[in-house]
Design a protein around this motif. Sequence first.
Motif, PDB file in Angstrom:
ATOM      1  N   HIS A 178       0.802  -1.067  -0.209  1.00  0.00           N
ATOM      2  CA  HIS A 178      -0.075  -0.173   0.028  1.00  0.00           C
ATOM      3  C   HIS A 178       0.828   1.028  -0.022  1.00  0.00           C
ATOM      4  O   HIS A 178       1.994   1.460   0.715  1.00  0.00           O
ATOM      5  CB  HIS A 178      -0.919   0.060   1.176  1.00  0.00           C
ATOM      6  N   ARG A 179       0.475   2.144  -0.748  1.00  0.00           N
ATOM      7  CA  ARG A 179       1.300   3.398  -0.961  1.00  0.00           C
ATOM      8  C   ARG A 179       1.502   4.200   0.325  1.00  0.00           C
ATOM      9  O   ARG A 179       2.381   4.505   0.401  1.00  0.00           O
ATOM     10  CB  ARG A 179       0.727   4.411  -2.075  1.00  0.00           C
ATOM     11  N   SER A 180       0.329   4.549   1.119  1.00  0.00           N
ATOM     12  CA  SER A 180       0.389   5.230   2.128  1.00  0.00           C
ATOM     13  C   SER A 180      -0.762   5.053   3.309  1.00  0.00           C
ATOM     14  O   SER A 180      -1.918   4.685   2.805  1.00  0.00           O
ATOM     15  CB  SER A 180       0.428   6.731   2.048  1.00  0.00           C
ATOM     16  N   PHE A 181      -0.583   5.169   4.289  1.00  0.00           N
ATOM     17  CA  PHE A 181      -1.587   4.633   5.379  1.00  0.00           C
ATOM     18  C   PHE A 181      -1.299   5.302   6.752  1.00  0.00           C
ATOM     19  O   PHE A 181       0.051   5.615   7.120  1.00  0.00           O
ATOM     20  CB  PHE A 181      -1.787   3.273   5.649  1.00  0.00           C
ATOM     21  N   ASP A 182      -2.133   5.732   7.513  1.00  0.00           N
ATOM     22  CA  ASP A 182      -1.812   5.900   9.064  1.00  0.00           C
ATOM     23  C   ASP A 182      -2.442   5.384   9.937  1.00  0.00           C
ATOM     24  O   ASP A 182      -2.530   5.531  10.890  1.00  0.00           O
ATOM     25  CB  ASP A 182      -2.551   7.459   8.820  1.00  0.00           C
ATOM     26  N   ALA A 183      -3.050   4.048   9.752  1.00  0.00           N
ATOM     27  CA  ALA A 183      -3.694   3.040  10.684  1.00  0.00           C
ATOM     28  C   ALA A 183      -3.643   1.759  10.036  1.00  0.00           C
ATOM     29  O   ALA A 183      -3.634   1.445   8.913  1.00  0.00           O
ATOM     30  CB  ALA A 183      -4.991   3.470  10.779  1.00  0.00           C
ATOM     31  N   ILE A 184      -3.359   0.579  10.856  1.00  0.00           N
ATOM     32  CA  ILE A 184      -3.434  -0.632  10.388  1.00  0.00           C
ATOM     33  C   ILE A 184      -4.085  -1.498  11.569  1.00  0.00           C
ATOM     34  O   ILE A 184      -4.204  -1.343  12.837  1.00  0.00           O
ATOM     35  CB  ILE A 184      -2.034  -1.076  10.270  1.00  0.00           C
ATOM     36  N   GLN A 185      -4.785  -2.295  11.064  1.00  0.00           N
ATOM     37  CA  GLN A 185      -5.470  -3.577  11.706  1.00  0.00           C
ATOM     38  C   GLN A 185      -4.978  -4.758  11.564  1.00  0.00           C
ATOM     39  O   GLN A 185      -4.975  -5.094  10.116  1.00  0.00           O
ATOM     40  CB  GLN A 185      -7.107  -3.413  11.560  1.00  0.00           C
ATOM     41  N   LEU A 186      -4.833  -5.708  12.277  1.00  0.00           N
ATOM     42  CA  LEU A 186      -4.550  -7.245  12.237  1.00  0.00           C
ATOM     43  C   LEU A 186      -5.827  -8.040  12.476  1.00  0.00           C
ATOM     44  O   LEU A 186      -6.689  -7.985  13.100  1.00  0.00           O
ATOM     45  CB  LEU A 186      -3.348  -7.575  13.060  1.00  0.00           C
ATOM     46  N   ARG A 187      -5.755  -9.077  11.639  1.00  0.00           N
ATOM     47  CA  ARG A 187      -6.879 -10.113  11.669  1.00  0.00           C
ATOM     48  C   ARG A 187      -5.920 -11.567  11.809  1.00  0.00           C
ATOM     49  O   ARG A 187      -5.235 -11.785  10.954  1.00  0.00           O
ATOM     50  CB  ARG A 187      -7.622 -10.156  10.624  1.00  0.00           C
ATOM     51  N   VAL A 188      -6.075 -12.456  12.796  1.00  0.00           N
ATOM     52  CA  VAL A 188      -5.363 -13.636  12.768  1.00  0.00           C
ATOM     53  C   VAL A 188      -6.526 -14.761  12.844  1.00  0.00           C
ATOM     54  O   VAL A 188      -7.457 -14.956  13.531  1.00  0.00           O
ATOM     55  CB  VAL A 188      -4.672 -13.657  14.247  1.00  0.00           C
ATOM     56  N   ILE A 189      -6.407 -15.848  11.689  1.00  0.00           N
ATOM     57  CA  ILE A 189      -7.131 -16.943  11.588  1.00  0.00           C
ATOM     58  C   ILE A 189      -6.445 -18.180  12.104  1.00  0.00           C
ATOM     59  O   ILE A 189      -5.395 -18.513  11.731  1.00  0.00           O
ATOM     60  CB  ILE A 189      -7.533 -16.912  10.148  1.00  0.00           C
ATOM     61  N   THR A 190      -7.102 -18.596  13.351  1.00  0.00           N
ATOM     62  CA  THR A 190      -6.763 -19.920  13.790  1.00  0.00           C
ATOM     63  C   THR A 190      -7.336 -21.139  13.539  1.00  0.00           C
ATOM     64  O   THR A 190      -8.483 -21.065  13.832  1.00  0.00           O
ATOM     65  CB  THR A 190      -6.342 -19.543  15.656  1.00  0.00           C
ATOM     66  N   THR A 191      -6.556 -21.959  12.952  1.00  0.00           N
ATOM     67  CA  THR A 191      -7.298 -23.192  12.711  1.00  0.00           C
ATOM     68  C   THR A 191      -6.284 -24.335  13.392  1.00  0.00           C
ATOM     69  O   THR A 191      -5.443 -24.646  13.168  1.00  0.00           O
ATOM     70  CB  THR A 191      -7.048 -23.257  11.026  1.00  0.00           C
ATOM     71  N   PRO A 192      -7.466 -25.074  14.466  1.00  0.00           N
ATOM     72  CA  PRO A 192      -6.607 -26.077  15.137  1.00  0.00           C
ATOM     73  C   PRO A 192      -6.129 -27.254  14.211  1.00  0.00           C
ATOM     74  O   PRO A 192      -6.972 -27.553  13.106  1.00  0.00           O
ATOM     75  CB  PRO A 192      -7.664 -26.369  15.981  1.00  0.00           C
ATOM     76  N   ILE A 193      -4.987 -27.972  14.509  1.00  0.00           N
ATOM     77  CA  ILE A 193      -4.538 -29.086  13.927  1.00  0.00           C
ATOM     78  C   ILE A 193      -5.306 -30.178  14.524  1.00  0.00           C
ATOM     79  O   ILE A 193      -5.300 -30.790  15.654  1.00  0.00           O
ATOM     80  CB  ILE A 193      -3.020 -29.363  13.889  1.00  0.00           C
TER      81      ILE A 193
END
Length: 252
Positions: free
Chosen positions: A205-220
């Motif tokens: 992404h060229r420019s940004f001032d905020a970021i959010q994370l999403r974590v997908i957890t799949t049990p083995i």
Amino acid sequence: MSSTDYNRAGNGSVPVEDEGLVPELPITATGPAVADVEETGCEGPASPVPMSRPAGLVIAFAAAACVATVMVHVCMVFLSVAPPNTVSQRYEGRISTWIYPYFEQNWRLFAPDPEGARRRVLARTATTAPDGARQVSGWIDLSAIDASAVRHNAFPSHVHQNMLRRAWSAYLDSHGTSDRSESDRARIIQRYLLNIAAQRAARSHRSFDAIQLRVITTPIASPARRADGSRSPQPPSDSRYLPWWQVTSHDN
């Protein structure tokens, strides 16, 4: 044959059996050559130029600084792995700042703890326009980018193999199910994870001032089979959304 006739015949020495004398040995030069003396202007090798006092002080100060840094590092590592004591409890914040996340010590080499779930870390960014409008990007699969860099690579980088994965594991250990940083170590780990995500997202992404994370957890799933021979069903995946984090504007 006389000695005079022998010399006239072109021989440069008198035979021992004729005169009873020891033949002269060739003279080998042991001193400097004349050409060397003429070039250097002196006899013998040139003496080394003495080091100036400022240069000596700089080298001594650099050596002392290196030794002091090594001693401080050893003490910090010792206090971080030693049982809780008065010193480690009093300077817990400073020790954590020095050790985490680059010099963290663990015993997984001798007691490995295999992952029980597969985790995908995704990120999206937001940009606030001058008129106040906010534009949100799509999700970027940071884990997939690392996996593609490792796949078919005979010498994969440690950055692509472990940096993001271990940063998220450390975040889980320090925060649990809450996203509030309650300790100095938790704040350091949160900043560490944020920096990694922002640097990776800046490549897309060229420019940004905020970021959010999403974590997908799949049990083995367990490899054990049921009585009828079928495998156990795949456990459902869980998605966790972290709050929006404000960052310094990133430009490619």
